[in-house]
Design a protein around this motif. Sequence first.
Motif, mmCIF file in Angstrom:
data_model
loop_
_atom_site.group_PDB
_atom_site.id
_atom_site.type_symbol
_atom_site.label_atom_id
_atom_site.label_comp_id
_atom_site.label_asym_id
_atom_site.label_seq_id
_atom_site.Cartn_x
_atom_site.Cartn_y
_atom_site.Cartn_z
ATOM 1 N N CYS A 79 0.793 -1.151 -0.006
ATOM 2 C CA CYS A 79 -0.048 -0.024 0.057
ATOM 3 C C CYS A 79 0.970 1.225 0.165
ATOM 4 O O CYS A 79 1.732 1.344 0.719
ATOM 5 C CB CYS A 79 -0.753 -0.005 1.127
ATOM 6 S SG CYS A 79 -1.590 1.673 1.397
ATOM 7 N N CYS A 135 -6.646 -1.460 0.413
ATOM 8 C CA CYS A 135 -5.711 -1.847 1.731
ATOM 9 C C CYS A 135 -6.581 -1.967 2.729
ATOM 10 O O CYS A 135 -7.357 -1.060 3.255
ATOM 11 C CB CYS A 135 -4.670 -0.493 1.989
ATOM 12 S SG CYS A 135 -3.909 -0.838 3.357
ATOM 13 N N GLU A 138 -5.624 -2.465 5.516
ATOM 14 C CA GLU A 138 -5.031 -1.473 6.958
ATOM 15 C C GLU A 138 -5.812 -0.245 7.074
ATOM 16 O O GLU A 138 -6.132 0.156 8.044
ATOM 17 C CB GLU A 138 -3.727 -1.699 6.795
ATOM 18 C CG GLU A 138 -3.012 -1.599 8.044
ATOM 19 C CD GLU A 138 -3.339 -2.993 8.877
ATOM 20 O OE1 GLU A 138 -3.582 -2.733 10.233
ATOM 21 O OE2 GLU A 138 -3.331 -4.045 8.372
ATOM 22 N N TYR A 179 -7.162 2.475 2.130
ATOM 23 C CA TYR A 179 -6.923 3.236 0.734
ATOM 24 C C TYR A 179 -7.642 2.244 -0.458
ATOM 25 O O TYR A 179 -7.571 1.132 -0.356
ATOM 26 C CB TYR A 179 -5.319 3.182 0.734
ATOM 27 C CG TYR A 179 -4.840 3.372 -0.795
ATOM 28 C CD1 TYR A 179 -4.384 4.818 -1.091
ATOM 29 C CD2 TYR A 179 -4.471 2.610 -1.810
ATOM 30 C CE1 TYR A 179 -4.037 5.191 -2.310
ATOM 31 C CE2 TYR A 179 -4.045 2.779 -3.113
ATOM 32 C CZ TYR A 179 -3.809 4.061 -3.213
ATOM 33 O OH TYR A 179 -3.267 4.241 -4.324
ATOM 34 N N ASN A 223 0.144 4.124 0.863
ATOM 35 C CA ASN A 223 -0.441 5.210 1.736
ATOM 36 C C ASN A 223 0.036 4.801 3.230
ATOM 37 O O ASN A 223 0.807 5.596 3.635
ATOM 38 C CB ASN A 223 -1.893 5.212 1.804
ATOM 39 C CG ASN A 223 -2.312 6.127 2.541
ATOM 40 O OD1 ASN A 223 -2.000 7.290 2.712
ATOM 41 N ND2 ASN A 223 -3.438 5.981 3.616
ATOM 42 N N CYS A 224 -0.082 3.524 3.624
ATOM 43 C CA CYS A 224 0.632 3.316 5.015
ATOM 44 C C CYS A 224 1.749 2.361 4.853
ATOM 45 O O CYS A 224 2.387 2.129 5.907
ATOM 46 C CB CYS A 224 -0.684 2.718 5.464
ATOM 47 S SG CYS A 224 -1.016 0.795 4.963
HETATM 48 ZN ZN LIG Z 1 -2.719 1.099 3.469
#
Ligand SMILES: [Zn+2]
Length: 90
Positions: free
Chosen positions: A26, A50, A52, A55, A28-29
Amino acid sequence: MDEEEISKQVSSLIWDLSAYMTNEICPNCLDSNLRLTLEAGKERPIIKFCDECLYTGVNDKYTKISGDLVPATKKIVESYLKFKLRLQRR
Ligand SMILES: [Zn+2]
């Protein structure tokens, strides 16, 4: 564990089993891999999701999706894998 809790766990298990997980991290994270999903009722575009941080990306760009996400179909996963293979062979 009450019934609502059980049904939540079951749907999360089904999600884990049915939504194809790519080897792409991902953006983003950087904490989880992206899954291939679609917006419910649509065949395109392929949305990378994602678990988590939630996203959602289309063509590797963050895209807000308003509808429900469902696991990508087998056909979509196949075309994704073929596309990846072609990139590797370059
Ligand atoms: Zn993520």
